[in-house]
Design an enzyme around this catalytic site. Structure first.
Site, PDB file in Angstrom:
ATOM      1  N   HIS A 160      -3.259  -9.447   3.636  1.00 54.18           N
ATOM      2  CA  HIS A 160      -4.686  -9.570   3.947  1.00 54.18           C
ATOM      3  C   HIS A 160      -4.892 -10.530   5.116  1.00 54.18           C
ATOM      4  CE1 HIS A 160      -6.071  -8.296  -0.349  1.00 54.18           C
ATOM      5  NE2 HIS A 160      -5.866  -7.259   0.440  1.00 54.18           N
ATOM      6  N   HIS A 166      -2.923   2.511  -5.557  1.00 55.97           N
ATOM      7  CA  HIS A 166      -3.681   1.296  -5.239  1.00 55.97           C
ATOM      8  C   HIS A 166      -3.983   0.490  -6.498  1.00 55.97           C
ATOM      9  CE1 HIS A 166      -5.124  -0.464  -1.534  1.00 55.97           C
ATOM     10  NE2 HIS A 166      -6.164  -0.955  -2.186  1.00 55.97           N
ATOM     11  N   ARG A 215       0.849  -1.182   0.000  1.00 55.64           N
ATOM     12  CA  ARG A 215       0.000   0.000   0.000  1.00 55.64           C
ATOM     13  C   ARG A 215       0.890   1.238   0.000  1.00 55.64           C
ATOM     14  NH1 ARG A 215      -1.827  -3.580   3.987  1.00 55.64           N
ATOM     15  NH2 ARG A 215      -3.917  -4.457   3.635  1.00 55.64           N
ATOM     16  N   ARG A 260      -1.215  -1.799  -6.880  1.00 58.28           N
ATOM     17  CA  ARG A 260      -1.406  -2.941  -5.966  1.00 58.28           C
ATOM     18  C   ARG A 260      -2.359  -3.959  -6.603  1.00 58.28           C
ATOM     19  NH1 ARG A 260      -1.194  -4.498  -0.458  1.00 58.28           N
ATOM     20  NH2 ARG A 260      -3.155  -5.174   0.482  1.00 58.28           N
ATOM     21  N   LYS A 273      -1.478  -2.816   8.210  1.00 57.12           N
ATOM     22  CA  LYS A 273      -2.590  -2.398   9.063  1.00 57.12           C
ATOM     23  C   LYS A 273      -2.486  -3.075  10.426  1.00 57.12           C
ATOM     24  CE  LYS A 273      -5.974  -1.412   5.433  1.00 57.12           C
ATOM     25  NZ  LYS A 273      -7.317  -1.730   4.886  1.00 57.12           N
ATOM     26  N   TYR A 329      -9.479 -10.662  -6.521  1.00 64.58           N
ATOM     27  CA  TYR A 329      -8.510 -10.618  -7.613  1.00 64.58           C
ATOM     28  C   TYR A 329      -8.535 -11.881  -8.471  1.00 64.58           C
ATOM     29  CZ  TYR A 329      -6.534  -6.727  -4.979  1.00 64.58           C
ATOM     30  OH  TYR A 329      -6.363  -5.541  -4.318  1.00 64.58           O
TER      31      TYR A 329
END
Length: 301
Positions: free
Chosen positions: A271, A245, A148, A248, A172, A280
């Site tokens: 993730h 993004h 990111r 990404r 994150k 995806y």
């Protein structure tokens, strides 16, 4: 009634216990502020007065604002989590959102850049200047690792291992993961660190170890990276809207198109849930056409 104490308690919980990112906390903050403003406009004096009927009225106000179904679902999800916290802390005795069911929203297929278009973008960058060497390194890292933009600007020199060709990424919730990078990114990073980064540092620059710098020698921001990419796209004369993004998305799409395992891509992207990676699993038109032509017995004479 002043709802401020509930607001503060929940935000502290998100920051300290959940270790939520700054952007996540800001999003919850906005959702709570909007909800509290609604309660005030309805002359409600206590959170205990909020019932299913009030929630339906609030939902109507959201639809009246012409918000997308996705935005409305996110707000309701935020408030449902807020009330779960209140129940745990015995600040409320029921969750009025628990019986509110919203239609599921379809996940849009992520936009990505075709490999040929990425090649054009890379080849258009002038690498003869210090900023050019920095720009190619940024682009190689974003596309070559799928990080990111917020993760990219947090990278330090120490987080890059040129020998093992990996970077240590803080994602994150401050979760760390190692992400490999290839030869192109390796060469671009080596050139940037050897010939460019020191030239960007000025006498006014504050001492730091951040990897990517702006023209004044200070840490590059996420907004700065977006502006750089916009300029590169403009100079390449590509009729596409490319943002960090989207790179990404392209990283994940091209990996899967070329046979990468879904679980591996999940790990690379950072993730927590496989469902986040499954968006995806679409394939490009070229890939689809190639599979058909090579696999179907009636595709060729």
């Amino acid at each position: 009634m002043n709802f401020f104490k509930y607001w503060l308690a929940y935000l502290d919980y998100l920051q300290i216990e959940k270790n939520a990112s700054k952007l996540t906390i800001e999003a919850y903050e906005k959702d709570l502020a909007d909800f509290f403003n609604f309660l005030t406009s309805e002359n409600l004096q206590s959170l205990q007065d909020v019932n299913y009927s009030i929630i339906r009225t609030y939902l109507t106000t959201l639809y009246d604002k012409n918000l997308s179904r996705r935005s409305i679902n996110r707000r309701i999800s935020s408030l449902r989590s807020f009330y779960k916290f209140l129940l745990r802390e015995e600040m409320a005795f029921e969750n009025p959102f628990v019986h509110l069911h919203l239609p599921k929203t379809a996940h849009p297929i992520p936009e990505f850049v075709y490999q040929e278009e990425m090649k054009i973008l890379f080849e258009s960058i002038d690498q003869s200047t210090a900023l050019g060497k920095r720009n190619i390194a940024i682009l190689e890292v974003l596309y070559g690792t799928g990080v990111r933009v917020s993760e990219c600007v947090q990278l330090t020199i120490d987080s890059v291992d040129l020998d093992l060709q990996t970077i240590l990424v803080t994602g994150k919730g401050n979760k760390e993961r190692y992400v490999p990078f290839g030869e192109y990114a390796s060469q671009a990073l080596q050139l940037y660190l050897k010939e460019s980064r020191s030239l960007l540092i000025t006498e006014k620059s504050q001492p730091h170890n951040v990897l990517f710098l702006n023209a004044r020698g200070n840490p590059l921001t996420a907004r700065g990276v977006r502006l750089i990419i916009n300029k590169l796209v403009e100079e390449a004369a590509i009729t596409l809207h490319i943002h960090p993004h989207k790179l990404r998305h392209s990283f994940a799409t091209h990996l899967l198109d070329n046979g990468a395992d879904l679980r591996a891509v999940q790990e690379l992207l950072g993730h927590s849930h496989l469902s986040s990676t499954q968006i995806y699993t679409h394939v490009s038109k070229d890939r689809l056409s190639h599979v058909y032509k090579t696999a179907h017995p009636r595709a060729k004479r």
